[in-house]
Design an enzyme around this catalytic site. Structure first.
Site, short mmCIF file in Angstrom:
data_model
loop_
_atom_site.label_atom_id
_atom_site.label_comp_id
_atom_site.label_asym_id
_atom_site.label_seq_id
_atom_site.Cartn_x
_atom_site.Cartn_y
_atom_site.Cartn_z
N THR A 47 -5.62 -1.84 -0.90
CA THR A 47 -6.27 -0.56 -0.31
C THR A 47 -7.72 -0.22 -0.95
OG1 THR A 47 -4.23 0.32 0.22
CG2 THR A 47 -6.02 1.97 0.38
N TYR B 193 2.20 -6.46 -9.63
CA TYR B 193 1.94 -5.98 -8.42
C TYR B 193 2.48 -6.94 -7.53
CZ TYR B 193 -0.22 -4.32 -4.13
OH TYR B 193 -0.71 -4.14 -2.85
N LYS C 82 5.35 -2.94 -9.03
CA LYS C 82 4.98 -2.50 -7.89
C LYS C 82 5.67 -3.27 -6.60
CE LYS C 82 1.62 -1.14 -4.52
NZ LYS C 82 0.17 -1.13 -3.91
N GLY D 45 6.63 -0.10 -2.52
CA GLY D 45 5.31 -0.34 -1.91
C GLY D 45 5.35 -0.47 -0.56
N GLU E 215 6.70 2.35 5.15
CA GLU E 215 7.42 2.58 6.35
C GLU E 215 8.85 2.43 6.24
OE1 GLU E 215 5.50 -1.69 6.28
OE2 GLU E 215 5.09 0.07 5.44
N SER F 59 -0.50 3.36 0.52
CA SER F 59 -1.90 3.86 1.14
C SER F 59 -1.94 5.20 2.01
CB SER F 59 -2.57 2.86 2.01
OG SER F 59 -1.76 2.50 3.09
#
Length: 309
Positions: free
Chosen positions: A48, A140, A170, A195, A198, A214
């Protein structure tokens, strides 16, 4: 044991002007905006934040500004994504992060010359982590962008004995079996940060207590309501709130993808400019249509509020 996060960690956008230059002066207000909305951390220079589109100097200066903002108004921890392709460049950023006073760093998998397995990936991360032994290090995992689909459970088995300052992962992927195995690895030693905004609810069911995303930049109240409903055992409400998040996230795809996040920021009162090329930004006409679509979400109470200080 490294203390685990509890709550939402935003992945901030990098503020840009109309020429595509980083506007560092906007970072303190941005930090305060996130803190006002009860965000507990900022994961900077990530996807992001266009970290891969920034120069070394830009990433370092941005990191300095975020740490300075945290010192001025304590309450949020800052994690700096220091890179992923060149371990030498990652080391340079990691050591700068340590000198600057960063709370933690994170590393991506190399995404050009990719590791063939968990052992190679752990070796790459270890090369960087050992240069900042007092600093917590996160990995990540975002294989859709890095192309590195190594199982994180296998990675932890290799990394645990080799990286004493590994704090956690993450986890930006949809493999819930792998994610749950990581949560339970070594009796829950590692901090597993979800991460995918949704499906945060699904991750809460598996035991996570924190996520990096984000949409937490501009809709933190929505997700805190979701977490509260889950903790209270009200799964009907929690599912309803998760669907609200999905409806909001669908507009990202409708208007071109990741750059739409900066349009959401503009909508809630924080101007972050546009994304650098080759990411596609929306036109002025599309922004007008976008704002009309946002209003149909009926989410004004769930958006983060900008309070001028």
């Amino acid at each position: 044991m490294i203390p685990k996060f509890e709550g939402l960690i935003a992945a901030p956008f990098t503020p840009m002007n109309e020429k595509g230059e980083v506007v560092y002066e906007r970072i303190p207000a941005y930090y305060n905006f996130l803190k006002q909305n009860k965000v507990v951390g900022a994961f900077i220079n990530g996807s992001t934040g266009e970290g891969v589109s920034l120069t070394q100097k830009e990433r370092m200066k941005s990191a300095e500004q975020w740490v300075a903002a945290a010192r001025e108004n304590p309450g949020m921890k800052i994690i700096n994504l220091v890179g992923g392709t060149s371990y030498a460049a990652c080391i340079e950023n990691a050591q700068h992060s340590a000198r600057t006073g960063m709370d933690a760093i994170a590393l991506l998998a190399p995404y050009y010359f990719k590791p063939s397995g968990a052992g190679q990936l752990a070796e790459f991360v270890a090369r960087v982590a050992e240069t900042v032994p007092q600093m917590p290090v996160y990995f990540y995992h975002i294989p859709v962008l890095t192309g590195c689909y190594v199982s994180m459970y296998d990675f932890l088995k290799e990394a645990a004995p080799a990286i004493p300052n590994l704090a956690g992962i993450k986890y930006t992927h949809e493999d819930f079996m792998d994610f749950q195995s990581c949560i339970n690895f070594r009796n829950g030693k590692y901090d597993m940060l979800w991460g995918r905004d949704e499906n945060l609810l699904s991750a809460l069911v598996l035991g996570t207590r924190s996520g990096v995303g984000s949409t937490y930049n501009y809709a933190a109240p929505l997700y805190y309501k979701l977490i509260e409903a889950f903790d209270n055992g009200d799964l009907v409400l929690a599912r309803k709130l998760q669907q609200k998040a999905i409806d909001m996230i669908r507009l990202l795809g409708k208007y071109g993808g990741i750059a739409t996040g900066k349009a959401y920021m503009r909508y809630v009162g924080i101007d972050c400019g546009e994304f650098r090329s080759p990411v596609k930004n929306m036109s002025h006409d599309d922004y007008r249509k976008f704002t009309e679509d946002v209003k149909t979400l009926a989410m004004e109470e769930e958006f983060s509020k900008y309070i001028s200080s």
